[in-house]
Design an enzyme around this catalytic site. Structure first.
Site, PDB file in Angstrom:
ATOM      1  N   ASP B 247      15.735  -1.125 -50.832  1.00  0.00           N
ATOM      2  CA  ASP B 247      14.927  -1.244 -52.205  1.00  0.00           C
ATOM      3  C   ASP B 247      16.010  -0.969 -53.400  1.00  0.00           C
ATOM      4  OD1 ASP B 247      13.250  -0.893 -54.337  1.00  0.00           O
ATOM      5  OD2 ASP B 247      12.339   0.876 -53.278  1.00  0.00           O
ATOM      6  N   HIS B 421       9.917   4.853 -56.362  1.00  0.00           N
ATOM      7  CA  HIS B 421      11.325   4.390 -55.644  1.00  0.00           C
ATOM      8  C   HIS B 421      12.255   5.459 -56.006  1.00  0.00           C
ATOM      9  CE1 HIS B 421       9.434   0.360 -55.401  1.00  0.00           C
ATOM     10  NE2 HIS B 421       8.526   0.839 -56.557  1.00  0.00           N
TER      11      HIS B 421
END
Lengths: 609, 609
Positions: B247, B421
């Site tokens: 990611d 994140h």
């Protein structure tokens, strides 16, 4: 204040005419303030016994024509005893929902109405949001301009473009100078900002002194000129300030804005890393100090400098000509010559740091620049922060440059940019030294004005002594009150689209939005002038609605529907065109919404033969 | 790894089927790695003498159908020895230049073509950019779904809306479980993210093991569930990982993302400050942990909780039903009942944290919400960060709320939001424990992928072992190479506008843009079928161009011009409609540009009688 004495700017040399000419009552040095008066003032004024308040002191009025609840379009009208002057005359960039608009001007109605009482326009610095609307105003009302040399230099270029150059009187003033507009004296005070020659002002009036910071930051080691004249701001504070109007642009940001000089170190390390690559730096065209540092770095590393982008070339040639930008002989080369040098001998300084679609950097990114092709041999520095709303387009430009193999430096990896506006600690410092009775945050959206007001509360200001105003408001200030006068003056957005000024308004924009979102269906039909029955058509033309090839059925059904609607009207003896058009619109929009969940604009056009 | 042992998540209990079933050659535990093997593994595998490389090992192919060079639309197809599966099937939100578009889907062409070889779709978590395109794909290709309970719970609601509920096979899997697709085993690994029940995957194939993090962060004190199963990621690293796909969303941000739990403190202090005001919190509907903390705080301070916004109500009812959100009896009340309680007994949790024009918070700000009116008695918390591109609209909402007198907390004043994140330090940590041979940054725009690659270089990866791919690329991986296969598979944007999927493309968008910027002029004229001379008209209708009242002269001149063009054509015997229309367009666009510097779309419509 003492530690600043060595840095006392040149401005201090000018006589404090305004202060001297003030009616004594305006200066009210309180006993406790006098005790802390700066030591460089050798002869203290003798203490006078406190006078009773003079009830006849006139108020001063401030009409906000722009710059509140918005970013840009800064323009303020001051009036005392019938004498008026304007502070700045800026434009704004259009919001996303102002489709097709090129730029936004303030509403000049109130200025035109009072043209004979306005004595001049004082400019704080040469940014578009402070001078950009001038040509449009000056075409309607001819007023003398007052500004520092660079500011007027930039205005000159603007007036030339609009064919106004020799029609307007321009008066060069310097920090320390005071301009007289009847009973009002406007004193220029040197400040730091992201363009040289920026000033704040002290407005000395029979009502008292109002300090307006203009756009400012506190830079103790500026690249150009002296540190902001905090000494003068503090002195005014000691003498008594009725109100402070201060720049709220960075009021949401904690801390202290870094010095412009810090950029030099970052650039040095990036220039070293770039090694055998060409360096391309994108920056605001008006940031002469930034360009100066890039030029200095280029000289140190033996690179030539070329400029790209119309505004970059314009501003820098003015900068060089007027002595604000120092470039050693032979360093600056024409962009056409860059291919004659090895890549590692070139620095290209360009516009486009905001990702503007037509700017030089965007055109490089999308391989659409006539003279510059970028690739893996380019080291690109975006030396600016995206203005809110531009994040996405700046990101797109960076993405495209990287896809071409360029190395791109931006954001927080290196310190590629510092702001030109004061952050919270500087804003508090300014309030602390000016010590105004009233506080009016200016230059910013509601949330910035609010945060700026919060800073004032945190320093002990009472809510009633802080005013968050709106454009159109007229604030009356006097020694014993600050109030919003009833009724607003005209203030708002005048949109410029191409050559048209003000001919695009909310209806046109609403139509553009509608067309943008769902496109258009034009239905044309010829009917008989005798019985109203269809003679030819209906025909349907669509744009921006749907691929016609994929929707032939839908278009055919639409034609059938319109035909039957018109025939039915004819059968029922309905010949009124308004009714016919409404019937077509209603039935067609139902059909289209049902089948597509879209509501295109429907334009029925009926011809009679 | 040892310090994490106590936190070893529940996932660890599940048998490591995949690892057990792997061909031994895939595991290659190097001698030096084995020495650092975690101590909880009581029986070390006996050292085997190093085998010679087996040359016949098949490659694995990764086809990127979305999620690279863009944010959203995550969808990846894996294939090994003819067995295929899809990882995620997300949608994206339209860019600013996709006028009128509701949402964006991946191109399904390649999936449809390979439908019989695809064994299923594995979902990493329940966010729109990972599951949002499912209903559109499943209408074309029926494939079994695999996901954690909450993920499938959210998918269920989606399928119901599209009438697909009982047509699709849904398989609940949990962290630790491995799904078998022929020769491929997909192992679910627990991760932290801004929605519960998120997983990464280890793809065990004859070619080797590929680890895909999904969206993740490292949260040592998550609000829901356990800390990310770093132990398993590390174990895979010890066993040998062919490639890591990770990611990149926050790859530009230095440091470590803060724990979700930190939010609780901020909320507590804001709840105390809000005192006798109503509290309104805007947050992402899917962030159940955020809502949990707000609910906990509400309980503590004796407030009832109401929900506003369709997606907020939907997700929270699924959350409560499935046990992911714990709300004590009597705390949750219907929004219709909030007026029955004093303001200081209410917390309203709402959608609209991104300033979306139709969201609940926007409607409150612009006084357009049917049930909630806001004012000085409201304390509003925007508990989210604007997604790039939304800064301006979020700012507008805050401005409007403040103008109504609301107190608004947002941005950096309090810690009102943490990301879901991983930031740079977490990303490096993941690379450090997974120790992949190849590294492929995923989920992000070019600049994020680049910064993520830079992190890999900083940890010693060679550029040839890092692959920045694009959608449409097919990457082949095997023990001795990573390469992009020649030719790309179809991948791009399929636009959804209302009910239409894919019927709006570049031509329609170009027309919308043209209409949006300069508006439209329709010219209608009836000519004689015999000699081509004008019978009636021309008539001119404009929309989004200019105020007609201010431009009557211009419109009259346009009519005259079109008339003379048509008459001239008739005189010269030109009857070809294409030529007539082009002549009208050319001459009219010259006139309009000359007079206005605008180029509206010109639609000439000629009827013959």
């Amino acid at each position: 204040m003492q530690q600043n004495r060595q840095q006392q700017p040149a401005a201090a040399k000018a006589p404090r005419e305004a202060a001297a000419q003030q009616p004594a009552a305006a200066l009210v040095p309180a006993a406790e303030d006098a005790a802390h008066a700066p030591q460089e003032q050798p002869h203290r004024r003798p203490r006078r016994p406190r006078q009773k308040r003079e009830p006849a002191k006139p108020p001063i009025h401030i009409a906000f024509l722009g710059g509140l609840n918005e970013v840009g379009k800064n323009m303020t009208l001051f009036e005392c005893q019938g004498d008026m002057f304007l502070l700045d005359c800026g434009m704004a960039f259009p919001d996303d929902d102002m489709l097709g608009i090129d730029l936004v001007l303030p509403d000049f109605t109130y200025v035109e109405k009072n043209a004979d009482r306005i004595k001049g326009i004082v400019l704080t610095h040469g940014h578009e949001d402070h001078i950009g609307a001038l040509p449009y105003l000056l075409k309607k009302v001819n007023l003398p301009l007052y500004g520092t040399p660079l500011t007027l230099g930039l205005v000159k270029g603007k007036l030339k473009e609009h064919g106004l150059l020799n029609k307007v009187k321009m008066n060069v003033v310097n920090p320390g100078d005071t301009i007289r507009f009847g009973c009002i004296g406007v004193e220029m005070i040197h400040v730091n900002h992201s363009i040289p020659d920026a000033v704040g002002v002290a407005i000395h009036s029979p009502a008292g002194t109002i300090v307006h910071t203009g756009d400012f930051k506190i830079d103790c080691t500026p690249v150009w000129g002296e540190m902001i004249d905090l000494g003068r701001f503090a002195q005014l504070g000691k003498e008594g300030v009725l109100a402070l109007m201060a720049d709220s642009t960075n009021a949401e940001r904690p801390g202290f804005t870094k010095t412009e000089k810090m950029i030099a170190n970052s650039f040095e390390s990036m220039f070293r890393r770039a090694e055998n690559k060409r360096i391309i730096v994108a920056s605001f065209a008006s940031n002469i100090s930034r360009v100066q540092q890039i030029v200095d770095c280029a000289v140190k590393y033996g690179r030539k400098v070329a400029l790209s982008g119309r505004s970059m070339v314009n501003v820098m040639s003015i900068g060089v000509e007027m002595g604000y930008l120092h470039v050693p002989e032979g360093v600056l080369i024409d962009i056409d010559l860059i291919k004659k040098y090895p890549k590692d001998k070139i620095v290209l300084i360009t516009t486009g740091s905001q990702g503007e679609p037509m700017s030089a950097l965007s055109r490089m990114a999308f391989a659409d620049h006539r003279k510059v092709e970028v690739g893996p041999d380019d080291f690109i520095i975006i030396s600016a922060r995206p203005i809110p709303g531009n994040e996405k387009s700046v990101g797109n430009v960076i993405d495209e440059l990287m896809k071409r193999g360029c190395e791109v430096e931006y954001g927080s990896m290196y310190e590629v940019h510092v702001s030109g506006h004061a952050c919270q600690e500087e804003l508090k410092l300014m309030q602390g030294i000016v010590k105004p009775k009233y506080f009016i945050p200016v230059h910013g959206e509601q949330k910035m004005l609010h945060q700026h007001a919060r800073l004032a509360y945190s320093m002990g200001k009472r809510p009633q002594d802080v005013c968050i105003a709106n454009i159109g408001d007229v604030i009356e200030l006097s020694e014993d009150h600050m109030k919003r006068l009833p009724g607003a003056v005209p203030a708002g957005n005048v949109l410029v689209d191409g050559l048209g000024v003000g001919d695009v308004g909310s209806i046109v924009l609403r139509d553009r939005k509608h067309l943008a979102e769902d496109g258009l269906i034009v239905v044309v039909c010829t009917i008989s002038s005798e019985d109203g029955h269809v003679v030819s058509g209906p025909d349907v033309v669509s744009r921006g609605f749907v691929y016609v090839r994929e929707s032939e059925n839908l278009i055919d059904d639409a034609k059938d529907l319109v035909f039957s609607v018109l025939e039915q009207c004819a059968d029922n003896g309905i010949h009124d065109w308004g009714t016919l058009k409404t019937s077509i619109k209603d039935s067609l929009s139902h059909l289209l919404y049902d089948r597509t969940r879209r509501s295109p604009m429907i334009l029925p056009i009926i011809m009679e033969v």
